[in-house]
Motif scaffolding. Structure first.
Motif, PDB file in Angstrom:
ATOM      1  N   LEU A  61      23.328 -61.110  29.338  1.00 53.90           N
ATOM      2  CA  LEU A  61      23.896 -60.055  30.169  1.00 53.90           C
ATOM      3  C   LEU A  61      24.042 -60.532  31.608  1.00 53.90           C
ATOM      4  N   ALA A  62      23.043 -61.244  32.116  1.00 54.23           N
ATOM      5  CA  ALA A  62      23.131 -61.799  33.473  1.00 54.23           C
ATOM      6  C   ALA A  62      24.296 -62.779  33.576  1.00 54.23           C
ATOM      7  N   GLN A  63      24.502 -63.584  32.542  1.00 57.64           N
ATOM      8  CA  GLN A  63      25.622 -64.527  32.526  1.00 57.64           C
ATOM      9  C   GLN A  63      26.952 -63.789  32.661  1.00 57.64           C
ATOM     10  N   ALA A  64      27.044 -62.655  31.980  1.00 57.26           N
ATOM     11  CA  ALA A  64      28.287 -61.887  32.022  1.00 57.26           C
ATOM     12  C   ALA A  64      28.465 -61.158  33.350  1.00 57.26           C
ATOM     13  N   LEU A  65      27.348 -60.813  33.997  1.00 52.40           N
ATOM     14  CA  LEU A  65      27.405 -60.030  35.225  1.00 52.40           C
ATOM     15  C   LEU A  65      27.604 -60.873  36.473  1.00 52.40           C
ATOM     16  N   VAL A  66      27.402 -62.189  36.375  1.00 50.27           N
ATOM     17  CA  VAL A  66      27.384 -63.026  37.574  1.00 50.27           C
ATOM     18  C   VAL A  66      28.721 -63.029  38.307  1.00 50.27           C
ATOM     19  N   SER A  67      29.795 -62.746  37.591  1.00 50.57           N
ATOM     20  CA  SER A  67      31.114 -62.715  38.232  1.00 50.57           C
ATOM     21  C   SER A  67      31.481 -61.326  38.756  1.00 50.57           C
ATOM     22  N   ALA A  68      30.511 -60.393  38.740  1.00 52.46           N
ATOM     23  CA  ALA A  68      30.741 -59.007  39.191  1.00 52.46           C
ATOM     24  C   ALA A  68      31.956 -58.399  38.500  1.00 52.46           C
ATOM     25  N   PRO A  69      31.955 -58.311  37.157  1.00 49.78           N
ATOM     26  CA  PRO A  69      33.137 -57.847  36.423  1.00 49.78           C
ATOM     27  C   PRO A  69      33.388 -56.356  36.591  1.00 49.78           C
ATOM     28  N   ARG A  70      34.648 -55.969  36.509  1.00 50.77           N
ATOM     29  CA  ARG A  70      34.989 -54.539  36.472  1.00 50.77           C
ATOM     30  C   ARG A  70      34.856 -53.998  35.055  1.00 50.77           C
ATOM     31  N   LEU A  71      34.985 -54.890  34.075  1.00 56.52           N
ATOM     32  CA  LEU A  71      34.894 -54.497  32.666  1.00 56.52           C
ATOM     33  C   LEU A  71      33.912 -55.422  31.958  1.00 56.52           C
ATOM     34  N   LEU A  72      32.866 -54.831  31.366  1.00 58.21           N
ATOM     35  CA  LEU A  72      31.878 -55.595  30.612  1.00 58.21           C
ATOM     36  C   LEU A  72      32.119 -55.355  29.129  1.00 58.21           C
ATOM     37  N   MET A  73      32.359 -56.439  28.380  1.00 58.40           N
ATOM     38  CA  MET A  73      32.614 -56.374  26.948  1.00 58.40           C
ATOM     39  C   MET A  73      31.368 -56.860  26.219  1.00 58.40           C
ATOM     40  N   LEU A  74      30.835 -56.028  25.329  1.00 61.87           N
ATOM     41  CA  LEU A  74      29.597 -56.343  24.617  1.00 61.87           C
ATOM     42  C   LEU A  74      29.845 -56.248  23.113  1.00 61.87           C
ATOM     43  N   ASP A  75      29.684 -57.362  22.407  1.00 60.19           N
ATOM     44  CA  ASP A  75      29.889 -57.389  20.960  1.00 60.19           C
ATOM     45  C   ASP A  75      28.519 -57.477  20.281  1.00 60.19           C
ATOM     46  N   GLU A  76      28.046 -56.360  19.755  1.00 60.38           N
ATOM     47  CA  GLU A  76      26.729 -56.267  19.115  1.00 60.38           C
ATOM     48  C   GLU A  76      25.634 -56.827  20.033  1.00 60.38           C
ATOM     49  N   PRO A  77      25.453 -56.268  21.232  1.00 62.58           N
ATOM     50  CA  PRO A  77      24.547 -56.868  22.214  1.00 62.58           C
ATOM     51  C   PRO A  77      23.074 -56.803  21.852  1.00 62.58           C
ATOM     52  N   THR A  78      22.677 -55.897  20.938  1.00 63.95           N
ATOM     53  CA  THR A  78      21.252 -55.753  20.632  1.00 63.95           C
ATOM     54  C   THR A  78      20.923 -56.121  19.193  1.00 63.95           C
ATOM     55  N   ILE A  79      21.820 -56.865  18.552  1.00 58.22           N
ATOM     56  CA  ILE A  79      21.603 -57.225  17.156  1.00 58.22           C
ATOM     57  C   ILE A  79      20.301 -58.025  16.998  1.00 58.22           C
ATOM     58  N   GLY A  80      19.497 -57.634  16.033  1.00 58.67           N
ATOM     59  CA  GLY A  80      18.268 -58.369  15.732  1.00 58.67           C
ATOM     60  C   GLY A  80      17.083 -58.048  16.616  1.00 58.67           C
ATOM     61  N   LEU A  81      17.253 -57.145  17.586  1.00 64.44           N
ATOM     62  CA  LEU A  81      16.169 -56.834  18.508  1.00 64.44           C
ATOM     63  C   LEU A  81      15.349 -55.640  18.007  1.00 64.44           C
ATOM     64  N   ASP A  82      14.070 -55.610  18.396  1.00 58.32           N
ATOM     65  CA  ASP A  82      13.241 -54.458  18.046  1.00 58.32           C
ATOM     66  C   ASP A  82      13.615 -53.282  18.950  1.00 58.32           C
ATOM     67  N   PRO A  83      13.191 -52.062  18.585  1.00 52.86           N
ATOM     68  CA  PRO A  83      13.615 -50.879  19.352  1.00 52.86           C
ATOM     69  C   PRO A  83      13.271 -50.933  20.831  1.00 52.86           C
ATOM     70  N   ILE A  84      12.115 -51.487  21.187  1.00 53.33           N
ATOM     71  CA  ILE A  84      11.736 -51.566  22.602  1.00 53.33           C
ATOM     72  C   ILE A  84      12.665 -52.499  23.355  1.00 53.33           C
ATOM     73  N   ALA A  85      12.981 -53.662  22.762  1.00 49.57           N
ATOM     74  CA  ALA A  85      13.886 -54.615  23.403  1.00 49.57           C
ATOM     75  C   ALA A  85      15.293 -54.048  23.507  1.00 49.57           C
TER      76      ALA A  85
END
Length: 278
Positions: free
Chosen positions: A153-177
């Motif tokens: 997410l930090a990698q995607a945010l470093v360019s200060a985007p106006r549009l953030l595209m997330l393809d299954e960003p939490t796949i495989g993570l536990d509920p807390i993560a």
């Protein structure tokens, strides 16, 4: 204020978007509009065409002029202008375990053409935004699954985007993560007004975090609205009037496609990603 809003183009518009791999049509006449500033969920079973549509918007797949615009820019004619507006977290892992967190984000800053003068500050800001400052100089391979996703997410945010595209960003993570990743996404969105377009199989995430969702099946949109609207519509069709969940709506739209979507490569890719962040 209203005049400003009317003058702002939609963040994403797909008009009759088509994309095929050989004789297999992955996206079939997709019409979709995402408003500036909203969090929009694109849902559907494996093989519905979600990732293909995302890749068309991000310029990773070529489409003819007039089918897609991003804040008024046509990727077919203004590829670099579109890319400068985007941050993208793909389903496949993009972080390099042999680099530190800071080095990974710095690499993306160079890829997205962040100026040398601003680069160090932007990297620091991106790491702070996802709460990775203390771990920034550790190798990424020592990170937990949730930390890896926040690093991406930090990698995607470093360019200060106006549009953030997330393809299954939490796949495989536990509920807390998963909750932690979404808390950071929402904090950045609140601070910047960034638009978010996300695909997810987690219906609870879509219900809780998305302003609107589109349910996609076999390359087309089958249902569109707020999660509450879609649940209400299904409840009104039920004979017993019982309250459905968004997952019930999902199953109602996709039907047997839930068991038939995708192919061997989809399964292999998803399992590889899940195993590396789990």
């Amino acid at each position: 204020m209203n005049a400003e809003r009317e003058a702002t183009p939609e963040a994403v518009v797909c008009s009759g978007l088509n994309y095929a791999f050989g004789e297999t049509k992955a996206v079939d006449g997709l019409d979709l509009s995402v408003s500036a500033g909203e969090c929009f969920g694109l849902l559907g079973p494996n093989g519905a065409g979600k990732t293909t549509a995302i890749r068309c918007v991000t310029t990773l797949l070529p489409v003819p002029p007039g089918m897609v615009t991003v804040f008024g820019h046509d990727p077919a004619k203004e590829k670099m202008a579109v890319r400068r507006l985007l941050g993208y977290v793909p389903q496949q892992l993009s972080a390099d375990g042999g680099l530190t967190g800071r080095e990974n984000v710095s690499l993306f800053a160079r890829v997205f053409d962040v100026s040398r003068r601003e680069r160090a500050a932007r990297v620091t800001q991106a790491l702070e935004a996802v709460d990775l400052t203390d771990a920034a100089d550790r190798l990424a391979k020592t990170y937990s699954g949730g930390m890896v996703r926040r690093l991406e997410l930090a990698q995607a945010l470093v360019s200060a985007p106006r549009l953030l595209m997330l393809d299954e960003p939490t796949i495989g993570l536990d509920p807390i993560a998963r909750t932690s990743v979404w808390e950071h996404i929402n904090a950045v969105r609140k601070a910047t007004g960034m638009t978010v377009l996300v695909t997810t199989h987690y219906m609870d995430e879509a219900d809780q975090y998305c302003d609107r969702v589109a349910l996609m099946h076999k390359g087309t949109i089958r249902a569109l609205g707020t999660p509450e609207q879609l649940r209400t519509e299904l409840r009104e069709r039920r004979a017993d009037g019982s309250a459905p969940t968004l997952e019930d709506v999902f199953r109602d739209v996709a039907g047997s496609g839930l068991d038939e979507g995708g192919d061997f490569r989809d399964v292999r890719s998803t399992r590889r990603t899940a195993s590396r962040v789990g």
